[in-house]
Write a protein that holds these residues in place. Structure first.
Motif, PDB file in Angstrom:
ATOM      1  N   TYR A  47     -51.151  50.926  57.089  1.00  0.00           N
ATOM      2  CA  TYR A  47     -49.468  50.934  56.565  1.00  0.00           C
ATOM      3  C   TYR A  47     -49.164  49.337  57.651  1.00  0.00           C
ATOM      4  N   PRO A  48     -48.213  48.831  56.983  1.00  0.00           N
ATOM      5  CA  PRO A  48     -47.887  47.177  57.507  1.00  0.00           C
ATOM      6  C   PRO A  48     -47.616  47.816  59.131  1.00  0.00           C
ATOM      7  N   SER A  49     -47.630  46.167  59.898  1.00  0.00           N
ATOM      8  CA  SER A  49     -47.262  46.817  61.367  1.00  0.00           C
ATOM      9  C   SER A  49     -45.511  46.686  61.579  1.00  0.00           C
ATOM     10  N   ARG A  50     -45.434  47.106  62.267  1.00  0.00           N
ATOM     11  CA  ARG A  50     -44.307  47.258  63.199  1.00  0.00           C
ATOM     12  C   ARG A  50     -43.780  46.533  63.577  1.00  0.00           C
ATOM     13  N   GLY A  51     -42.900  45.570  63.304  1.00  0.00           N
ATOM     14  CA  GLY A  51     -42.072  44.250  63.983  1.00  0.00           C
ATOM     15  C   GLY A  51     -41.957  43.075  63.191  1.00  0.00           C
ATOM     16  N   TYR A  52     -42.569  43.171  61.331  1.00  0.00           N
ATOM     17  CA  TYR A  52     -43.146  42.366  60.978  1.00  0.00           C
ATOM     18  C   TYR A  52     -42.083  42.480  59.582  1.00  0.00           C
ATOM     19  N   VAL A  53     -41.984  41.536  59.161  1.00  0.00           N
ATOM     20  CA  VAL A  53     -40.635  41.067  58.588  1.00  0.00           C
ATOM     21  C   VAL A  53     -40.964  41.038  56.825  1.00  0.00           C
ATOM     22  N   SER A  54     -39.956  41.642  55.969  1.00  0.00           N
ATOM     23  CA  SER A  54     -40.179  41.101  54.818  1.00  0.00           C
ATOM     24  C   SER A  54     -39.586  40.458  54.065  1.00  0.00           C
ATOM     25  N   ILE A  55     -39.748  40.066  53.614  1.00  0.00           N
ATOM     26  CA  ILE A  55     -38.782  39.057  51.983  1.00  0.00           C
ATOM     27  C   ILE A  55     -38.200  40.039  51.252  1.00  0.00           C
ATOM     28  N   GLY A  56     -38.381  41.160  51.168  1.00  0.00           N
ATOM     29  CA  GLY A  56     -37.518  42.088  49.743  1.00  0.00           C
ATOM     30  C   GLY A  56     -38.487  43.226  49.817  1.00  0.00           C
ATOM     31  N   LEU A  57     -37.526  44.367  49.905  1.00  0.00           N
ATOM     32  CA  LEU A  57     -37.967  45.665  49.919  1.00  0.00           C
ATOM     33  C   LEU A  57     -39.045  46.018  48.740  1.00  0.00           C
ATOM     34  N   PRO A  58     -39.960  47.037  48.752  1.00  0.00           N
ATOM     35  CA  PRO A  58     -40.672  47.774  47.626  1.00  0.00           C
ATOM     36  C   PRO A  58     -39.757  48.255  46.933  1.00  0.00           C
TER      37      PRO A  58
END
Length: 229
Positions: free
Chosen positions: A66-77
């Motif tokens: 899973y992507p690590s908590r605290g990281y930021v995405s430029i958009g949603l899946p």
């Protein structure tokens, strides 16, 4: 749609951010070792294929990245569900929770008490003190009284719990086919689908009954000029 997950700091790590390739969600929950929910992460087993931006969840033999908590995405899946809770809202997709940060979305731990209509596509079932729990990505879920699943604190005895044997897997329901009757492009189609997902969660029982949620999304998309089968 490619998502760049990156920490808020330090800037030196930005260039090493992992890319996530996201596919449409499946409403059919699976037992442990099920599908990865569309995320393309490091290969299982770690080693040279591992990345600091992804974490392998080994608890209870879950064995999913899973992507690590605290990281930021430029958009949603695509297909992420908007769920209101308290004074804010969260987004849920394949066991990963997001919280808005300006125009972006941070990977976070879900608040206790929030209810989702369906379990993540991959989860590990547990039996603790006569209660059935479902574990995925550091979170525990139990069946809600009125349907759906509630995020709960780790129960007493969770550290000593053992995963239940997997149940026979049911054949997943196929993802709906969405046809743009008015010639909408892929970007507009995805934008409309996310807005319909958010609207569907406001309908009575939609957050505790997956079939209600799915019918609401289909009705919304039909009203926006799409045929859903």
């Amino acid at each position: 749609m490619m998502l760049n997950f990156k920490p808020l700091k330090p800037a030196a790590l930005l260039a090493a951010t992992m890319l996530m390739c996201v596919a449409g969600p499946s409403a059919q929950a699976q037992e442990r070792h099920g599908g990865h929910g569309g995320y393309v992460g490091p290969q299982r087993g770690g080693g040279s294929h591992a990345s600091p931006h992804w974490q392998l969840d080994r608890r209870y033999q879950h064995n999913h990245y899973y992507p690590s908590r605290g990281y930021v995405s430029i958009g949603l899946p695509p297909g992420a569900i908007s769920i209101g809770h308290g004074r804010g809202s969260y987004f849920f997709h394949s066991g990963v929770w997001f919280s808005p940060v300006g125009s972006r979305y941070r990977v976070v731990a879900p608040p206790f008490g929030i209810v989702v209509p369906v379990l993540p596509p991959a989860y590990t079932p547990l039996w603790i003190d006569s209660t059935r729990y479902y574990y995925a990505n550091g979170s525990y879920y139990t069946a809600a009284t009125d349907g759906g699943y509630t995020v709960v604190p780790p129960p007493p005895g969770a550290e000593q719990a053992r995963p239940l044997p997997p149940l026979p897997e049911a054949k997943p329901a196929p993802d709906p086919i969405i046809y743009p009757r008015s010639g909408q492009n892929a970007q507009q189609t995805e934008s409309d689908r996310q807005e319909c997902n958010r609207w569907a969660t406001t309908q009575p029982a939609a957050q505790v009954d997956a079939s209600v949620f799915q019918r609401a999304v289909a009705a919304c998309m039909d009203g926006r000029g799409y045929t859903v089968r």
